[in-house]
Design a protein around this motif. Structure first.
Motif, PDB file in Angstrom:
ATOM      1  N   ASN A  75      10.699   4.749  -7.745  1.00 16.85           N
ATOM      2  CA  ASN A  75      10.573   4.945  -6.299  1.00 16.85           C
ATOM      3  C   ASN A  75       9.128   5.246  -5.906  1.00 16.85           C
ATOM      4  O   ASN A  75       8.626   4.726  -4.900  1.00 16.85           O
ATOM      5  CB  ASN A  75      11.502   6.071  -5.824  1.00 16.85           C
ATOM      6  N   GLU A  76       8.456   6.050  -6.724  1.00 15.65           N
ATOM      7  CA  GLU A  76       7.039   6.361  -6.443  1.00 15.65           C
ATOM      8  C   GLU A  76       6.185   5.092  -6.529  1.00 15.65           C
ATOM      9  O   GLU A  76       5.288   4.882  -5.717  1.00 15.65           O
ATOM     10  CB  GLU A  76       6.501   7.375  -7.458  1.00 15.65           C
ATOM     11  N   LEU A  77       6.504   4.268  -7.535  1.00 19.39           N
ATOM     12  CA  LEU A  77       5.771   3.003  -7.685  1.00 19.39           C
ATOM     13  C   LEU A  77       5.972   2.106  -6.467  1.00 19.39           C
ATOM     14  O   LEU A  77       5.027   1.483  -5.972  1.00 19.39           O
ATOM     15  CB  LEU A  77       6.294   2.262  -8.920  1.00 19.39           C
ATOM     16  N   MET A  78       7.208   2.060  -5.999  1.00 22.43           N
ATOM     17  CA  MET A  78       7.552   1.275  -4.807  1.00 22.43           C
ATOM     18  C   MET A  78       6.753   1.777  -3.606  1.00 22.43           C
ATOM     19  O   MET A  78       6.199   0.981  -2.837  1.00 22.43           O
ATOM     20  CB  MET A  78       9.040   1.437  -4.495  1.00 22.43           C
ATOM     21  N   ASP A  79       6.721   3.104  -3.463  1.00 20.93           N
ATOM     22  CA  ASP A  79       5.977   3.698  -2.338  1.00 20.93           C
ATOM     23  C   ASP A  79       4.499   3.324  -2.418  1.00 20.93           C
ATOM     24  O   ASP A  79       3.875   2.981  -1.411  1.00 20.93           O
ATOM     25  CB  ASP A  79       6.106   5.236  -2.359  1.00 20.93           C
ATOM     26  N   LEU A  80       3.973   3.382  -3.643  1.00 22.21           N
ATOM     27  CA  LEU A  80       2.552   3.052  -3.836  1.00 22.21           C
ATOM     28  C   LEU A  80       2.297   1.580  -3.496  1.00 22.21           C
ATOM     29  O   LEU A  80       1.339   1.257  -2.781  1.00 22.21           O
ATOM     30  CB  LEU A  80       2.135   3.344  -5.285  1.00 22.21           C
ATOM     31  N   ALA A  81       3.170   0.714  -4.000  1.00 17.85           N
ATOM     32  CA  ALA A  81       3.010  -0.723  -3.706  1.00 17.85           C
ATOM     33  C   ALA A  81       3.067  -0.948  -2.197  1.00 17.85           C
ATOM     34  O   ALA A  81       2.334  -1.787  -1.656  1.00 17.85           O
ATOM     35  CB  ALA A  81       4.089  -1.534  -4.429  1.00 17.85           C
ATOM     36  N   GLY A  82       3.911  -0.168  -1.525  1.00 17.61           N
ATOM     37  CA  GLY A  82       4.024  -0.277  -0.060  1.00 17.61           C
ATOM     38  C   GLY A  82       2.743   0.176   0.620  1.00 17.61           C
ATOM     39  O   GLY A  82       2.183  -0.541   1.462  1.00 17.61           O
ATOM     40  N   SER A  83       2.248   1.343   0.233  1.00 18.03           N
ATOM     41  CA  SER A  83       1.048   1.880   0.904  1.00 18.03           C
ATOM     42  C   SER A  83      -0.197   1.044   0.587  1.00 18.03           C
ATOM     43  O   SER A  83      -1.129   0.985   1.385  1.00 18.03           O
ATOM     44  CB  SER A  83       0.828   3.360   0.555  1.00 18.03           C
ATOM     45  N   GLU A  84      -0.189   0.381  -0.568  1.00 17.42           N
ATOM     46  CA  GLU A  84      -1.327  -0.490  -0.939  1.00 17.42           C
ATOM     47  C   GLU A  84      -1.130  -1.924  -0.442  1.00 17.42           C
ATOM     48  O   GLU A  84      -1.923  -2.810  -0.732  1.00 17.42           O
ATOM     49  CB  GLU A  84      -1.504  -0.513  -2.465  1.00 17.42           C
ATOM     50  N   GLN A  85      -0.031  -2.123   0.237  1.00 15.03           N
ATOM     51  CA  GLN A  85       0.325  -3.445   0.788  1.00 15.03           C
ATOM     52  C   GLN A  85       0.333  -4.538  -0.287  1.00 15.03           C
ATOM     53  O   GLN A  85      -0.103  -5.667  -0.050  1.00 15.03           O
ATOM     54  CB  GLN A  85      -0.614  -3.806   1.938  1.00 15.03           C
ATOM     55  N   ASP A  86       0.848  -4.172  -1.455  1.00  9.43           N
ATOM     56  CA  ASP A  86       0.972  -5.137  -2.556  1.00  9.43           C
ATOM     57  C   ASP A  86       2.409  -5.684  -2.549  1.00  9.43           C
ATOM     58  O   ASP A  86       3.304  -5.154  -3.203  1.00  9.43           O
ATOM     59  CB  ASP A  86       0.650  -4.428  -3.884  1.00  9.43           C
ATOM     60  N   HIS A  87       2.601  -6.724  -1.780  1.00 12.72           N
ATOM     61  CA  HIS A  87       3.954  -7.253  -1.580  1.00 12.72           C
ATOM     62  C   HIS A  87       4.548  -7.841  -2.850  1.00 12.72           C
ATOM     63  O   HIS A  87       5.739  -7.723  -3.104  1.00 12.72           O
ATOM     64  CB  HIS A  87       3.952  -8.287  -0.445  1.00 12.72           C
ATOM     65  N   ALA A  88       3.701  -8.486  -3.652  1.00  9.86           N
ATOM     66  CA  ALA A  88       4.200  -9.100  -4.901  1.00  9.86           C
ATOM     67  C   ALA A  88       4.758  -8.032  -5.834  1.00  9.86           C
ATOM     68  O   ALA A  88       5.817  -8.212  -6.458  1.00  9.86           O
ATOM     69  CB  ALA A  88       3.079  -9.874  -5.585  1.00  9.86           C
ATOM     70  N   THR A  89       4.057  -6.901  -5.923  1.00 13.98           N
ATOM     71  CA  THR A  89       4.539  -5.817  -6.791  1.00 13.98           C
ATOM     72  C   THR A  89       5.826  -5.224  -6.232  1.00 13.98           C
ATOM     73  O   THR A  89       6.754  -4.892  -6.974  1.00 13.98           O
ATOM     74  CB  THR A  89       3.447  -4.735  -6.959  1.00 13.98           C
TER      75      THR A  89
END
Ligand code: FEO
Length: 169
Positions: free
Chosen positions: A102-116
């Motif tokens: 979940n933390e990784l998902m949040d990070l990918a979201g805040s970094e706008q890394d859609h592929a991740t």
């Protein structure tokens, strides 16, 4: 190209998944030592799944042009009081892994890394399944308590689990 923060978090998750594999292998050996071959076999499958999770992350990082610097894998526990204590630890561990995903998902979201984010979706669903299957065994062990015939029946049921490598989407 992966951002530094994402690369670091994904690399850490590779380590967590490999550690999970180690932990479950250690549990497999414990079950062998107390002659519960079905539990041992279930744990082997669980360990295989974890190593597969690690490799899935590893492949993704490479695919995105990142370099994987593997870290030391911690030594897993090796002693438990009984099967219930093992599964209590498995559940606590899986809940921790879910929180990490979940933390990784949040990070990918805040970094706008859609592929991740899309890649991690599989792990989010996988954790739901993992917690459900571990919870099922845990509930049964709580019902069984000290009834050895119940334990042997559960052992036979757990022996049926097989490892099926998930297809790559
Ligand atoms: Fe790969 Fe059970 O977390």
């Amino acid at each position: 190209m992966l951002k530094k923060k994402i690369l670091k978090a994904l690399t850490n998750q590779i380590n967590e998944e490999m550690y999970s594999g180690y932990l479950y292998l250690s549990m497999e050996s414990y079950f062998h030592s107390i002659s519960l071959a079905g539990f041992a076999s279930w744990m082997r499958v669980q360990a295989q799944e974890e190593l597969h999770h690690g490799m899935r992350l590893y492949d993704f990082v490479n695919e995105r042009g990142g370099r994987v610097f593997l870290d030391t894998i911690n030594r897993p526990d090796a002693k438990w009081e009984n099967p219930l204590a093992v599964f209590e630890q498995v559940m606590a561990h899986e809940e921790k892994v879910t929180a990490l995903i979940n933390e990784l998902m949040d990070l990918a979201g805040s970094e706008q890394d859609h592929a991740t984010k899309i890649f991690l979706q599989w792990f989010v669903s996988e954790q739901v399944e993992e917690e459900a299957s571990v919870g099922d065994v845990l509930n049964k062990l709580r019902l069984i308590q000290n009834d050895s015939s119940g334990l042997f029946m559960l052992d036979a049921e757990l022996a049926k689990r097989v490892f099926i490598p998930p297809a790559k989407e």
